[in-house]
Design a protein around this motif. Structure first.
Motif, short mmCIF file in Angstrom:
data_model
loop_
_atom_site.label_atom_id
_atom_site.label_comp_id
_atom_site.label_asym_id
_atom_site.label_seq_id
_atom_site.Cartn_x
_atom_site.Cartn_y
_atom_site.Cartn_z
N MET A 1 0.84 -1.19 0.00
CA MET A 1 0.00 0.00 0.00
C MET A 1 0.88 1.25 0.00
SD MET A 1 -3.02 0.96 2.65
CE MET A 1 -4.00 2.41 2.40
N ILE A 2 0.53 2.21 -0.83
CA ILE A 2 1.33 3.42 -0.95
C ILE A 2 1.03 4.39 0.18
CG2 ILE A 2 -0.37 4.51 -2.47
CD1 ILE A 2 2.02 5.79 -3.97
N THR A 3 2.06 5.02 0.71
CA THR A 3 1.86 6.02 1.75
C THR A 3 1.47 7.34 1.11
OG1 THR A 3 4.16 6.77 1.69
CG2 THR A 3 3.64 4.92 3.18
N ASP A 4 0.85 8.20 1.93
CA ASP A 4 0.48 9.53 1.42
C ASP A 4 1.72 10.29 0.95
OD1 ASP A 4 -2.17 9.05 1.92
OD2 ASP A 4 -2.21 10.16 3.82
N ALA A 5 2.81 10.17 1.70
CA ALA A 5 4.03 10.92 1.37
C ALA A 5 4.61 10.46 0.04
CB ALA A 5 5.06 10.77 2.48
N LEU A 6 4.64 9.15 -0.19
CA LEU A 6 5.16 8.66 -1.47
C LEU A 6 4.22 9.01 -2.61
CD1 LEU A 6 7.23 7.15 -3.11
CD2 LEU A 6 6.14 4.99 -2.44
N HIS A 7 2.92 8.94 -2.36
CA HIS A 7 1.95 9.32 -3.39
C HIS A 7 2.15 10.78 -3.81
CE1 HIS A 7 -2.05 10.67 -4.91
NE2 HIS A 7 -1.96 9.51 -5.54
N ARG A 8 2.36 11.66 -2.83
CA ARG A 8 2.60 13.07 -3.15
C ARG A 8 3.87 13.24 -3.98
NH1 ARG A 8 0.87 13.77 2.10
NH2 ARG A 8 3.01 14.00 2.88
N ALA A 9 4.93 12.52 -3.59
CA ALA A 9 6.19 12.64 -4.32
C ALA A 9 6.05 12.19 -5.76
CB ALA A 9 7.27 11.82 -3.61
N LEU A 10 5.20 11.20 -5.99
CA LEU A 10 5.01 10.66 -7.34
C LEU A 10 4.04 11.47 -8.18
CD1 LEU A 10 4.85 6.84 -6.50
CD2 LEU A 10 6.68 8.02 -7.76
N THR A 11 3.15 12.22 -7.53
CA THR A 11 2.07 12.87 -8.29
C THR A 11 2.00 14.39 -8.19
OG1 THR A 11 0.50 12.59 -6.46
CG2 THR A 11 0.63 10.80 -8.10
N ALA A 12 2.62 14.99 -7.17
CA ALA A 12 2.55 16.45 -7.03
C ALA A 12 3.10 17.10 -8.29
CB ALA A 12 3.34 16.90 -5.81
N PRO A 13 2.45 18.18 -8.76
CA PRO A 13 2.87 18.75 -10.04
C PRO A 13 4.28 19.32 -10.05
CG PRO A 13 1.18 20.11 -8.98
CD PRO A 13 1.27 18.84 -8.21
N GLY A 14 4.70 19.90 -8.93
CA GLY A 14 6.03 20.49 -8.89
C GLY A 14 6.05 21.88 -9.49
N ASP A 15 7.12 22.61 -9.21
CA ASP A 15 7.32 23.95 -9.74
C ASP A 15 8.82 24.10 -10.01
OD1 ASP A 15 7.24 26.62 -10.47
OD2 ASP A 15 7.42 27.31 -8.39
N PRO A 16 9.22 24.01 -11.28
CA PRO A 16 8.40 23.88 -12.49
C PRO A 16 7.72 22.52 -12.54
CG PRO A 16 10.70 23.52 -13.01
CD PRO A 16 10.66 23.95 -11.58
N PRO A 17 6.64 22.42 -13.34
CA PRO A 17 5.93 21.14 -13.43
C PRO A 17 6.88 20.02 -13.87
CG PRO A 17 4.65 22.89 -14.46
CD PRO A 17 6.01 23.47 -14.16
N LEU A 18 6.78 18.89 -13.18
CA LEU A 18 7.63 17.74 -13.49
C LEU A 18 6.78 16.63 -14.11
CD1 LEU A 18 9.74 17.54 -10.21
CD2 LEU A 18 10.39 18.60 -12.38
N ARG A 19 7.32 16.01 -15.15
CA ARG A 19 6.63 14.88 -15.77
C ARG A 19 6.49 13.75 -14.77
NH1 ARG A 19 9.85 17.47 -19.19
NH2 ARG A 19 9.31 17.69 -21.39
N PRO A 20 5.46 12.95 -14.89
CA PRO A 20 5.37 11.74 -14.06
C PRO A 20 6.41 10.73 -14.51
CG PRO A 20 3.57 11.79 -15.64
CD PRO A 20 4.28 13.11 -15.78
N LEU A 21 6.81 9.89 -13.59
CA LEU A 21 7.70 8.79 -13.93
C LEU A 21 6.96 7.77 -14.79
CD1 LEU A 21 9.39 8.23 -10.45
CD2 LEU A 21 10.46 9.21 -12.50
N PRO A 22 7.69 6.98 -15.58
CA PRO A 22 7.03 5.89 -16.30
C PRO A 22 6.24 5.01 -15.34
CG PRO A 22 9.31 6.13 -17.02
CD PRO A 22 9.14 7.04 -15.84
#
Length: 201
Positions: free
Chosen positions: A1-22
């Motif tokens: 099960m994914i943690t909230d913190a890891l989910h944010r790291a994988l999905t937060a848009p970022g500034d500048p916006p970062l592409r999602p990982l494969p």
């Protein structure tokens, strides 16, 4: 099960916006319970590798690059830090070989798993341009410029284009300066995610 913190790291848009990982890399990081900061770092370097390969394809179409391999390599280059989490916030190279072995154990072909070991081994014989580009992305994401590494890329570009090294250097320098301009914001994005070691199944 994914943690909230890891989910944010994988999905937060970022500034500048970062592409999602494969998708396959994101799924592996979840399986490995990767530290959120590692996921954020891999996203930043993956995004820079995408910018770099796009710019090189536009400026130097003669250069043969396996873009998909470079992007996968950038997305997984530090995955060995799951095994050696102290290297997330301190020096060390144990994660390099460990990362390659970890990827192999999870069914990643050796041709792709190699980047975990080669991203910092660019001075060795047999390193090809794809490995060099992952190494460059791993430096320039934070605004670091490594002349010896960039010279190797310039050599490859001059050889395939037939152009003078100085001309190629100026173009590559412009590309890397433009990418490096966002380094502080990428560093800030990474810093918002906690260093928390996971477990390896």
């Amino acid at each position: 099960m994914i943690t909230d913190a890891l989910h944010r790291a994988l999905t937060a848009p970022g500034d500048p916006p970062l592409r999602p990982l494969p998708d396959e890399v994101a799924a592996l990081l979840v399986t490995l319970h990767a530290p959120p900061r590692l996921a954020a770092h891999l996203r930043a370097v993956h995004d820079v590798a995408a910018q770099l390969t796009t710019a090189l394809a536009e400026r130097f179409p003669q250069l043969t690059v396996d873009r998909a391999a470079v992007l996968f390599g950038a997305a997984t280059h530090d995955i060995g830090k799951v095994v050696h989490p102290a290297e997330l916030s301190g020096p060390g190279s144990a994660h390099e070989i460990a990362g390659r072995e970890l990827l192999l154990r999870h069914g990643v072909p050796a041709t792709l798993a190699r980047f975990a070991a080669t991203h910092a081994a660019w001075r060795e014989d047999g390193i090809d341009v794809d490995d060099l580009l992952v190494g460059v992305a791993d430096k320039v994401w934070k605004g670091k410029r490594v002349g010896d590494l960039e010279d190797l890329v310039v050599d490859r570009l001059a050889a395939v284009t037939g152009r003078e090294r100085w001309s190629v250097f100026l173009e590559l320098d412009e590309i890397l300066d433009r990418i490096a301009a966002d380094a502080d914001r990428r560093l800030a994005f990474q810093a918002t995610h906690p260093v928390r070691a996971g477990r390896v199944p």
